[in-house]
Design a protein around this motif. Structure first.
Motif, mmCIF file in Angstrom:
data_model
loop_
_atom_site.group_PDB
_atom_site.id
_atom_site.type_symbol
_atom_site.label_atom_id
_atom_site.label_comp_id
_atom_site.label_asym_id
_atom_site.label_seq_id
_atom_site.Cartn_x
_atom_site.Cartn_y
_atom_site.Cartn_z
ATOM 1 N N ASP A 98 41.696 31.128 64.908
ATOM 2 C CA ASP A 98 42.124 29.740 64.771
ATOM 3 C C ASP A 98 43.551 29.696 64.232
ATOM 4 N N ARG A 158 37.724 34.226 63.102
ATOM 5 C CA ARG A 158 36.417 33.606 62.893
ATOM 6 C C ARG A 158 35.353 34.616 62.487
ATOM 7 N N ARG A 204 36.700 35.839 58.733
ATOM 8 C CA ARG A 204 37.386 34.800 57.964
ATOM 9 C C ARG A 204 38.713 35.245 57.372
#
Length: 279
Positions: free
Chosen positions: A65, A79, A82
């Protein structure tokens, strides 16, 4: 309000992920742009430079992202684990495709045509994620890449059952700081990759892993347990033998636990911090 752990918080230079509004202190919040790794592997770096420290790696097919772009790099968050950092823009594509398969071989080639004599498109590591577009004979065509031999892939949801056996397949792989690929990885990357192959979640760094898995007594240790030092982790093959990616051997190696404890303590790192159960 806290800005949280820098490694896991999508925040940089006063700009944060809109989903963190009210949770972290930031000057501005923005929506992310979902993207996907289209290179065989991409380094996630601490700063937007090819010379910056590599803190993690993203494998083909993993989602990333993007919060903003700067020069030739995108800052964002992986993702899968993290972790946040900078990834080369040229290694990313959109939209994010839904993977149906993962690479189940330790490493495998993708070819330009459904033919092992055709040009090689790239070398892909265990746990890379593949969206299949076509089939021909023993080959499948991956989106944004070439043709794989199908028996080197497994459907998502079909996982290994013995994470220690998976880790042993990396024996002899060179040590690479921040690495997760089959050609080179670090101590925590080895743990993460082996557990991913078994469908298990695992944080990226040793301190995060130590907090993630339940603690056990030293006298209760068994195959598959983890032994932690400050900044290092190893897998127990049995109560007295470990497998670990380490900078002493500069490789994934097997050695007696007692020898490792003595050597690491002599280097000034200290005694083990404890044992955790991952299996």
């Amino acid at each position: 309000m806290s800005s949280g752990d820098r490694r896991l918080t999508l925040l940089r230079d006063g700009l944060a992920d809109r989903r963190l509004e009210g949770l972290v202190a930031a000057d501005r919040f923005a929506d992310v742009t979902p993207m996907q790794v289209s290179a065989p592997v991409a380094g996630l770096r601490k700063a937007p430079s090819a010379d910056a420290e590599q803190e993690d790696q993203l494998l083909f097919g993993e989602a990333f992202d993007v919060l903003f772009e700067t020069g030739e790099f995108a800052f964002g968050q992986a993702r899968r684990d993290r972790y946040v950092g900078y990834v080369p823009i040229e290694a990313l594509s959109a939209p994010v495709l839904t993977p149906e398969h993962r690479v189940s071989a330790l490493r495998t080639y993708a070819f330009a045509e459904p033919d092992i004599k055709s040009a090689i498109v790239g070398l892909y590591s265990l746990n890379a994620l593949v969206t299949v577009q076509a089939r021909e004979g023993r080959f499948v065509k991956g989106a944004r890449t070439g043709w794989f031999v199908e028996h080197h892939l497994a459907p998502i949801g079909r996982f290994e059952t013995d994470y220690v056996a998976v880790a042993e397949r990396f024996l002899g792989a060179p040590y690479q700081w921040g690495g997760r690929e089959s050609l080179g990885l670090d101590c925590s990357g080895l743990i993460q990759q082996a557990l991913y192959a078994c469908g298990r979640a695992c944080p990226r760094d040793t301190d995060l892993q130590r907090g993630f898995f339940p603690e056990i007594a030293e006298g209760d240790r068994r195959r598959g347990d983890l032994v932690f030092w400050k900044g290092h982790v190893a897998i127990l093959l049995d109560p007295d033998t470990i497998l670990h990616a380490n900078a002493h051997h500069m490789a994934v190696a097997i050695e007696p636990l007692a020898e490792a404890i003595a050597r690491i303590e002599a280097a000034g790192v200290g005694a083990p911090l404890g044992y955790r159960r991952a299996a």
